[in-house]
Scaffold this motif. Structure first.
Motif: not given
Length: 543
Positions: A260-262, A311-316, A415-420
């Motif tokens: 779910g971290r797209d 819903d996050r993946l961070f690349v630094y 209309d924003a939901n979690a993951g949008d």
């Protein structure tokens, strides 16, 4: 030297996925071009893997490219204007912003990937056509944006130096057998570089498409390609998945998406921040399809941990010696808050050569892990088709549909939901004021709604994230911001102007998004001061 990426322990089960891909002999199959690693059908797979091996052949072309750059410089050329879109423009733009020298010894590179009249007018005012080389860059040779831009600048050069000499101010990069190759031969281009046809546009930065403009602007090609080759060898077919830096990144991306971290969020040191533009296209076009995929987030302002969802993946991408305090501290806090953060360390700007290859390889590896075809772009054509229909209607009736407001930013975000995520699609001039206002908009959206916010300038984004918008998951909220045109520039040989073409592109894309049920709003910004109009729009979010 290739540095192994470091990953925090906030992404479960990554070792299990790596073991699974190892059992499937994925590295060797990828290098062998085994299409079943991705799909049963080999279409647009077996003939799209030239990027794996082009570094060696391109290294052999370095002396020729350097001679060509020297000839251009000795001819008194002051500017090189690249006319291209998507894969033809984003890699060169990254190299221009990051490692091209600014000594005045080489011509200044300008990347023009827009049909916006104000942007074309700004470039036209900046250059002397007689002392400019125009690099027309198109894999297919039939892309409407570079072709219409060519017509505009060809007329200016012919006026400046005469029709018989004008061809010497043009060069081309294209595939063999295209209409652009024939045009170059027929009209006396200084040179036409024919790229290996088995390299897709977004995978082409380490081929002629990236290296010709890089050479012209003074980039040390041998140094760039040596770094790329070191990464290529580190990702070789005999390197186990657990030790393969390209597979490591790809499987982290895939595992994050499966959990779910797209929203793959690129953090970068300031001097290499432009790299996110290239990554954005690579991931969006390659992995945003079949109603799923990975959503790249580039250039987003750093925020406190509570502004980010789960819903996050961070690349630094961390460049040694740069001003890294902000992202160092932000990533430390994100890790402490349980967010997965992967760090890629760069010794200097030329390590971007290695990163180009790593991300190409990682994208192919992630596609294998997710069962996504990473080399086609099946949903890009829809906006092009609607644009063509708009232009046909204009030819027949002399006008386009009215450009009117549709919805509002408040209604869209309600209309924003979690993951949008919010995708801001801007048809306007990227001034410093516009950029600052868009950063403010992103901060407010993140703080209030905890969703990712991306920004793309049209029509550039149509060749970058447009595939994701239509073929990816239905989690986007699309806000189109359209500035009224203050310039009107005719296109020689066309019945429509650049303003009409630009409007047809924005209308066509908006129509394509609505027809597939995407959540959309369009706001027309006053032409006299679009920056001020955007500021008023942002102020609405504070109410």
């Amino acid at each position: 030297m290739v540095v192994t990426p470091s990953l925090t322990a906030n992404l479960p089960d990554i070792d299990a996925l790596a073991a699974q891909m190892g059992r499937q002999d994925a590295p060797r199959r990828l290098w062998q071009g085994d299409h079943t690693l991705w799909k049963p059908d080999p279409t647009e797979i077996t003939d799209r893997l030239g990027w794996l091996t082009c570094i060696e052949s391109m290294r052999a072309q370095v002396p020729d490219l350097e001679r060509f750059a020297g000839q251009v410089r000795d001819a008194g050329i002051r500017h090189v204007v690249l006319l291209g879109m998507g894969g033809s423009s984003l890699g060169p733009e990254v190299l221009r912003q990051t490692i091209a020298p600014d000594s005045g010894e080489y011509p200044q590179l300008i990347v023009l990937d827009s049909t916006l009249p104000a942007q074309i007018a700004a470039v036209t005012r900046r250059i002397d056509p007689a002392k400019t080389l125009f690099l027309v860059s198109s894999k297919s040779g039939s892309t409407i944006e570079p072709n219409t831009l060519y017509a505009h600048f060809r007329a200016l050069v012919e006026t400046a130096v005469g029709p018989d000499l004008a061809g010497g101010n043009f060069a081309a990069v294209t595939d063999p057998g295209t209409s652009l190759e024939r045009l170059a031969a027929a009209t006396g281009f200084r040179r036409a570089f024919l790229n290996p046809p088995d390299i897709g546009g977004r995978y082409s930065v380490l081929s002629y498409f990236g290296l010709v403009p890089a050479a012209l602007s003074g980039v040390d090609l041998s140094r760039l390609l040596a770094r790329a080759d070191a990464m290529r060898q580190a990702c070789g077919p005999d390197v186990p998945v657990a030790e393969n830096p390209g597979f490591q990144l790809g499987l982290v991306m895939a595992q994050a998406q499966r959990q779910g971290r797209d929203k793959l969020t690129i953090a970068a040191s300031p001097a290499i921040a432009a790299f996110g533009l290239w990554v954005e296209q690579m991931l969006a076009e390659s992995l945003g399809k079949e109603s799923t995929g990975i959503i790249p987030v580039a250039g987003e302002p750093a925020m406190p941990p509570d502004a980010y969802g789960h819903d996050r993946l961070f690349v630094y991408l961390r460049l040694a010696g740069d001003d890294n305090d902000l992202w160092d501290e932000t990533c430390r806090r994100l890790t402490a808050a349980g967010q997965p953060v992967m760090q890629l360390d760069l010794a200097d700007g030329y390590d971007l050569g290695a990163e180009f290859f790593r991300w190409e390889f990682a994208t192919a590896a992630a596609g294998a892990a997710l069962g996504i075809h990473p080399f086609d772009q099946p949903d890009v054509q829809s906006a092009k088709d609607r644009t063509d229909r708009m232009l046909d209607d204009y030819r027949a009736g002399g006008k386009l549909p009215a450009m009117e407001n549709v919805g509002s930013i408040k209604e869209l975000l309600a209309d924003a939901n979690a993951g949008d995520y919010l995708a801001v699609l801007v048809y306007g001039l990227p001034t410093p004021e516009m950029e600052s206002a868009l950063d403010d908009l992103r901060r407010r959206v993140m703080a209030r709604h905890c969703i990712a916010a991306t920004v793309g300038y049209g029509p550039r984004y149509l060749h970058s994230t447009g595939q994701l918008h239509k073929g990816g998951p239905n989690s986007g909220l699309f806000l189109q911001l359209v500035a009224e045109h203050q310039d009107e520039i005719d296109i020689p040989g066309c019945p429509f102007s650049f303003a009409t073409l630009n409007d047809a592109q924005s209308l066509g894309d908006f129509q394509a998004l609505r027809e597939i049920g995407r959540r959309c709003a369009r706001i027309v910004l006053p032409g006299g001061d679009s920056d001020e109009g955007l500021k008023k729009l942002i102020a609405e979010l504070a109410d």
